[in-house]
Enzyme design. Sequence first.
Site, PDB file in Angstrom:
ATOM      1  N   GLU A 172      -1.988   8.541   1.740  1.00  0.00           N
ATOM      2  CA  GLU A 172      -3.142   8.056   1.201  1.00  0.00           C
ATOM      3  C   GLU A 172      -4.442   9.049   0.812  1.00  0.00           C
ATOM      4  OE1 GLU A 172      -4.365   4.272   3.179  1.00  0.00           O
ATOM      5  OE2 GLU A 172      -6.461   5.177   3.575  1.00  0.00           O
ATOM      6  N   LYS A 212     -11.180   8.372   9.865  1.00  0.00           N
ATOM      7  CA  LYS A 212     -11.004   7.654  11.180  1.00  0.00           C
ATOM      8  C   LYS A 212     -10.000   8.584  11.906  1.00  0.00           C
ATOM      9  CE  LYS A 212     -12.258   3.280   9.976  1.00  0.00           C
ATOM     10  NZ  LYS A 212     -11.535   2.993   8.500  1.00  0.00           N
ATOM     11  N   LEU A 235     -10.486 -10.388  16.651  1.00  0.00           N
ATOM     12  CA  LEU A 235     -10.669 -11.172  15.444  1.00  0.00           C
ATOM     13  C   LEU A 235     -11.827 -10.749  14.372  1.00  0.00           C
ATOM     14  CD1 LEU A 235     -10.635 -14.928  16.904  1.00  0.00           C
ATOM     15  CD2 LEU A 235      -8.748 -13.799  15.668  1.00  0.00           C
ATOM     16  N   HIS A 241       1.858   7.456   6.079  1.00  0.00           N
ATOM     17  CA  HIS A 241       1.292   6.453   5.015  1.00  0.00           C
ATOM     18  C   HIS A 241      -0.171   6.974   4.882  1.00  0.00           C
ATOM     19  CE1 HIS A 241      -1.135   3.240   3.590  1.00  0.00           C
ATOM     20  NE2 HIS A 241      -0.206   2.983   2.846  1.00  0.00           N
ATOM     21  N   ASN A 242      -0.857   7.131   5.854  1.00  0.00           N
ATOM     22  CA  ASN A 242      -2.231   7.291   5.521  1.00  0.00           C
ATOM     23  C   ASN A 242      -2.474   8.698   5.133  1.00  0.00           C
ATOM     24  OD1 ASN A 242      -2.574   4.570   6.711  1.00  0.00           O
ATOM     25  ND2 ASN A 242      -4.480   5.237   7.874  1.00  0.00           N
ATOM     26  N   VAL A 284     -12.164  -8.352  11.031  1.00  0.00           N
ATOM     27  CA  VAL A 284     -11.762  -8.932   9.834  1.00  0.00           C
ATOM     28  C   VAL A 284     -10.335  -9.020   9.621  1.00  0.00           C
ATOM     29  CG1 VAL A 284     -12.394  -7.093   8.402  1.00  0.00           C
ATOM     30  CG2 VAL A 284     -12.049  -9.039   7.262  1.00  0.00           C
ATOM     31  N   ASN A 318      -4.129   0.888  13.953  1.00  0.00           N
ATOM     32  CA  ASN A 318      -3.886   2.246  13.712  1.00  0.00           C
ATOM     33  C   ASN A 318      -3.752   3.182  14.760  1.00  0.00           C
ATOM     34  OD1 ASN A 318      -3.337   2.624  10.814  1.00  0.00           O
ATOM     35  ND2 ASN A 318      -5.536   2.533  10.223  1.00  0.00           N
ATOM     36  N   LYS A 332       3.245   4.767   9.686  1.00  0.00           N
ATOM     37  CA  LYS A 332       1.993   4.234   9.047  1.00  0.00           C
ATOM     38  C   LYS A 332       1.054   5.417   9.020  1.00  0.00           C
ATOM     39  CE  LYS A 332      -1.561   2.055   7.638  1.00  0.00           C
ATOM     40  NZ  LYS A 332      -2.589   1.952   8.336  1.00  0.00           N
ATOM     41  N   SER A 357      -0.520  -2.022   6.824  1.00  0.00           N
ATOM     42  CA  SER A 357      -1.434  -1.434   5.846  1.00  0.00           C
ATOM     43  C   SER A 357      -1.628  -2.579   4.528  1.00  0.00           C
ATOM     44  CB  SER A 357      -0.706  -0.231   4.942  1.00  0.00           C
ATOM     45  OG  SER A 357      -1.347   0.298   3.868  1.00  0.00           O
ATOM     46  N   GLY A 358      -2.939  -2.356   3.998  1.00  0.00           N
ATOM     47  CA  GLY A 358      -3.316  -3.059   2.732  1.00  0.00           C
ATOM     48  C   GLY A 358      -4.688  -3.613   2.885  1.00  0.00           C
ATOM     49  N   ASN A 417     -10.710 -13.558  21.082  1.00  0.00           N
ATOM     50  CA  ASN A 417     -11.544 -12.473  20.888  1.00  0.00           C
ATOM     51  C   ASN A 417     -12.550 -12.215  22.085  1.00  0.00           C
ATOM     52  OD1 ASN A 417     -12.463 -10.527  18.696  1.00  0.00           O
ATOM     53  ND2 ASN A 417     -14.535 -11.083  19.264  1.00  0.00           N
TER      54      ASN A 417
HETATM   55  C1  6PG Z   1      -4.287   0.829   5.082  1.00  0.00           C
HETATM   56  C2  6PG Z   1      -5.418   1.991   5.266  1.00  0.00           C
HETATM   57  C3  6PG Z   1      -6.438   1.661   6.352  1.00  0.00           C
HETATM   58  C4  6PG Z   1      -7.765   2.114   6.513  1.00  0.00           C
HETATM   59  C5  6PG Z   1      -7.267   3.813   6.677  1.00  0.00           C
HETATM   60  C6  6PG Z   1      -8.928   4.521   6.321  1.00  0.00           C
HETATM   61  O1  6PG Z   1      -3.375   1.269   5.042  1.00  0.00           O
HETATM   62  O2  6PG Z   1      -4.597  -0.291   5.158  1.00  0.00           O
HETATM   63  O3  6PG Z   1      -4.970   3.155   5.281  1.00  0.00           O
HETATM   64  O4  6PG Z   1      -5.406   1.959   7.457  1.00  0.00           O
HETATM   65  O5  6PG Z   1      -8.114   2.118   5.213  1.00  0.00           O
HETATM   66  O6  6PG Z   1      -7.493   3.839   7.954  1.00  0.00           O
HETATM   67  O7  6PG Z   1      -8.657   5.774   6.808  1.00  0.00           O
HETATM   68  P1  6PG Z   1      -9.943   6.754   6.939  1.00  0.00           P
HETATM   69  O8  6PG Z   1     -10.969   6.179   7.380  1.00  0.00           O
HETATM   70  O9  6PG Z   1      -9.553   7.813   7.871  1.00  0.00           O
HETATM   71  O10 6PG Z   1     -10.084   7.157   5.342  1.00  0.00           O
END
Ligand code: 6PG
Length: 479
Positions: free
Chosen positions: A191, A262, A12, A187-188, A14, A104, A184, A130-131, A34
Amino acid sequence: MTELSRIGVTGLAVMGANLARNIARHGVPVAVHNRTAARTKEFMEAYADEGTFTASESVEDFVASLERPRRIIVMVKAGAPVDGVIEELAPLLDEGDIIIDAGNSHFPDTNRRTKDLAARGLRFMGVGVSGGEEGALNGPSIMPGGDPAAYAEVEEILTSIAAVVDGTPCCVHVGPDGAGHYVKMVHNGIEYADIQLIAEAYDLLTHVASLDAPAIGKIFEEWNTGDLESFLIEITGIVLGKTDERTGRPLVDVIVDQAEQKGTGRWTAIDALDLGVPLTGITEAVFARTLSALRDERKAASTTLAGPNPSNEANRPDLVDDIRQALYASKVVAYAQGFAQMRAASEANGWNLDLGAMATIWRGGCIIRAQFLNRITEAYAEHGNIENLLMVPYFTEAVANAQDAWRRVVVTATEQGVAIPAFASSLSYYDAYRRERGPANLIQGLRDFFGAHTYRRIDAEGAFHTRWSQDGTEVRTDG
Ligand code: 6PG
């Protein structure tokens, strides 16, 4: 006896709390748990009135509070913590129950867990969400992977909590095993590329166009009304416009220039190397973060290594718009590469990914949500199995229109000594991809010279080797 919950959330922090709240707000009774009970208590104190929650202190009570087949969302840090939670849950579950890892996680871990749990009669789903915090609460983009029959058991709940664009929920079954976490991950990666391109544009606007952060923020605000319209461009405007309460300076000017990560971007790059897919934009973005982390080394190098210092002398009236176009073209390349990677992974793993659907579920809720994704969806709808999005007329034309500006920006940045790894490598990829004949013939010649690795000829079938250090004659080596 209290009503059994339709789904449970354990973890739990965020993201988990917000997902649980989102589900409950859609009228679904949710069991919450949790590892440390204090957090569960805090959760209930803060949010109990948002829906029907059953809180448990022990894993046993948590599992007992769920209807069957039990559906349990695990929202803990990727890696060992996920295995830890699974090991606690699995012995308490019955055949057919479903564990859903919504963090993730790295897709090979998801493949492994799916297999291990299947052997124990349990169903495992790796679901990309994601979001960020906001999305988890109000509508994320959801990329569920795993057994389709297991997905059918959670589809209604997941689609009801996802973001909706043009009446379509941003949630679709991606494929079996680790396919959801794979998508995903990409996607990252995208990103990362998007963010790096934005950072390069900001660098040029600061050091060559000599604009301050709030002025650049306004430019991003304006860019957000055109082709670049997206969540990341929008929040760039907001971040650049923010004044630091302590100093009165733009906040961005007092933030240390070291980016963290990360791991998902790095995984994307490593996987591209494994698959043999050229993924320059995302990979440069990962390296740029790594280089940013070498702050002390950079400080020493800044007074030792020669090079131009960026100056306003290279500024010109059309520079800002050139940067916008360079950003757009490089972004197209990053997406083309990311989608080519998913295509390759789909083939390699037999996932049968519907890439148009991936673009559709990324239109809302997620971090890379953008207008632009509609064009990708349309491209797949019209042209089917696309090798490279750059070859689709819409994108061919978009890049053709932007390329002059893109080249000018790369030249200006290079002359001015501003590092633009993502802009430049995307342009180089573009130029290499559109060349019928590149220079790899020489690479083959060299490999054959030092290692007899052989080469193929343009005018004859077969593999050949030249006896470079002997009599210089050529021999056919394949029969
Ligand atoms: C999402 C983000 C989320 C997180 C990333 C940040 O889709 O909501 O991608 O998963 O913000 O993992 O990644 P870094 O810490 O590697 O920049």
